[in-house]
Design an enzyme around this catalytic site. Structure first.
Site, PDB file in Angstrom:
ATOM      1  N   ALA A  78      39.739  19.126  32.132  1.00  0.00           N
ATOM      2  CA  ALA A  78      40.549  20.167  32.776  1.00  0.00           C
ATOM      3  C   ALA A  78      41.968  20.105  32.213  1.00  0.00           C
ATOM      4  O   ALA A  78      42.324  19.141  31.524  1.00  0.00           O
ATOM      5  CB  ALA A  78      40.583  19.946  34.285  1.00  0.00           C
ATOM      6  N   LYS A  79      42.730  21.124  32.468  1.00  0.00           N
ATOM      7  CA  LYS A  79      44.137  21.124  32.053  1.00  0.00           C
ATOM      8  C   LYS A  79      44.907  22.107  32.933  1.00  0.00           C
ATOM      9  O   LYS A  79      44.398  23.180  33.260  1.00  0.00           O
ATOM     10  CB  LYS A  79      44.242  21.589  30.585  1.00  0.00           C
ATOM     11  CG  LYS A  79      45.522  21.186  29.921  1.00  0.00           C
ATOM     12  CD  LYS A  79      45.426  19.771  29.410  1.00  0.00           C
ATOM     13  CE  LYS A  79      46.692  19.247  28.858  1.00  0.00           C
ATOM     14  NZ  LYS A  79      46.549  17.833  28.457  1.00  0.00           N
TER      15      LYS A  79
END
Ligand code: NAD
Length: 380
Positions: A78-79
């Site tokens: 994720a980011k």
């Protein structure tokens, strides 16, 4: 079937969620991309910058899927991204607003981490805003954080990769020479752990200059110089060399630990080291990687060598100790480098390709176990 037109194409891995958040009352705007959670909840840092491109955040979230899989962590990729100037005085208000707006996902679907523009104080702010210690990693010690940079966890992993590479090339560790580009958190730790292995640090650089000593630099004195002056460029007990020359100096190992794209085709042509181990992300361009392979220079890429930080984040998340983090990094990097070298030889592919294949395999295995693996890209 009618399809929504997007500015990006999801594929068989993700992204699973692309969320845009905003709060008109304070101007907060941000994204969260959860790429793939087959191996665990989404994990990756939050980046704060005035200009952020959603496609870049999507790409970075995918990189985290592979990186967490290669680090063999029960985390997905994720980011996060916040469109704000990190130097502005009201950053805390914006960060709090971003965290609040994602309250339903943090920490059950996404655990925050630090990326460009964020520091450990910001991890503490997120934890405070959401009243949950599991909301973020990279926290200060009083909140149970492990200071990865101070401990040098990433550099430690890079040196583990170097040791396996030396073994592969049958170069004795003691007195093996190493040149390091960049003397930040990663470069300093590489110098420290390499010296601990009795390797000879023959050249180092930072943005202000480069120095060399073929007999080996005194790393403790070098760190002291950096602490006092903020740079090693004026270190009196070494010879100054032109900035950039540290990349092509004669030595056994070169470790680029500064920033992306420093090793291009021209540099790759001139490198004299027999081994290149990437501490910085994407320091060696794809063309340079090819040239290194043609010149039979053993190249260990970032996704395999610099996983120390993400492993540290996981250990912090499960309330483990610094000692556990070092032990897990040692085991993971040693195993990965050995397996990937073997796989690359066996299949006649590059080491990066072998690393990517291993990451994909681990993610596909997890997707199969959950019954969600479809070979064909979505929409075909
Ligand atoms: P840092 O900001 O602490 O240090 C960067 C160092 O590189 C500084 O010494 C700087 O002067 C030097 N530098 C910059 N440009 C240079 C140039 N052209 N020539 C020589 N030196 C130059 O950063 P860091 O935390 O050490 O990270 C370095 C790289 O590693 C970055 O690409 C980062 O994304 C990556 N990385 C860091 C970690 C981590 O745990 N810190 C983990 C994974 C990847």
């Amino acid at each position: 079937m009618k399809r929504i037109r997007l500015d990006f194409e999801p594929d068989e891995f993700g992204p699973e969620k692309v969320i845009c958040v905003s709060d008109p009352s304070n101007g907060m705007q941000g994204f969260l991309v959860i790429d793939n959670t087959a191996r665990g909840i989404g994990k990756g840092g939050i980046r704060m910058a005035p200009n952020l491109d959603l496609r870049e955040i999507i790409r970075l979230a995918r990189t985290m899927t592979w990186k967490n899989a290669l680090a063999d962590l029960p985390f997905g990729g994720a980011k996060g991204g916040i469109l704000w100037d990190p130097a502005s005085s009201d950053r805390e208000r914006i960060l709090r607003s971003y965290a609040r707006s994602l309250r339903s996902l943090i920490p059950n679907s996404y655990v925050c981490g630090l990326d460009m523009g964020l520091s450990e104080n910001d991890a503490a702010v997120i934890v405070d805003e959401l009243c949950d210690r599991k909301a973020a990693t990279g926290k200060p010690a009083f909140l149970g954080g492990i200071n990865y940079d101070q401990l040098g966890l990433t550099g430690f992993g890079v040196v583990r990769a170097i040791l396996v590479a030396l073994e592969e090339r049958k170069i004795p560790v003691v007195n093996a020479s190493i040149s390091i580009q960049g003397f930040g958190a990663v470069g300093r730790a590489v110098a420290r752990f390499a010296a601990e292995q009795r390797m000879k640090v023959v050249a180092v650089s930072d943005i202000c200059g480069a120095i060399a000593d073929p007999e080996g630099l005194n790393v403790d004195a070098l760190i002291e110089e950096w602490q006092k002056q903020g740079t090693i460029a004026g270190f009196a007990a070494a010879k100054p060399i032109p900035l950039g020359a540290e990349m092509t100096i004669s030595c056994d190992v070169f470790s680029p630990c500064a920033k992306e794209d420093t090793v291009d085709l021209e540099v790759a042509q001139k490198i004299q080291a027999r081994i290149v181990v990437e501490g910085a992300n994407m320091a060696v361009t794809p063309q340079a990687q090819e040239r290194l392979a043609q010149r039979d220079i053993l190249y260990i890429p970032d996704v395999i060598a610099n996983v120390g930080g993400v492993i540290g984040a996981y250990i912090e998340y499960v309330d483990g100790s610094a000692q556990t983090a070092f032990e897990r990094i040692r085991k993971t990097v040693d195993n990965n480098v050995r397996k990937i070298l073997e796989e690359a030889k066996h299949q006649g592919i590059s080491i990066r390709e072998a690393g990517m294949a291993m990451a994909r395999e681990r993610v596909i295995e997890a997707m199969k176990a959950k019954g969600i693996w479809k070979r064909r890209p979505i929409g075909e």
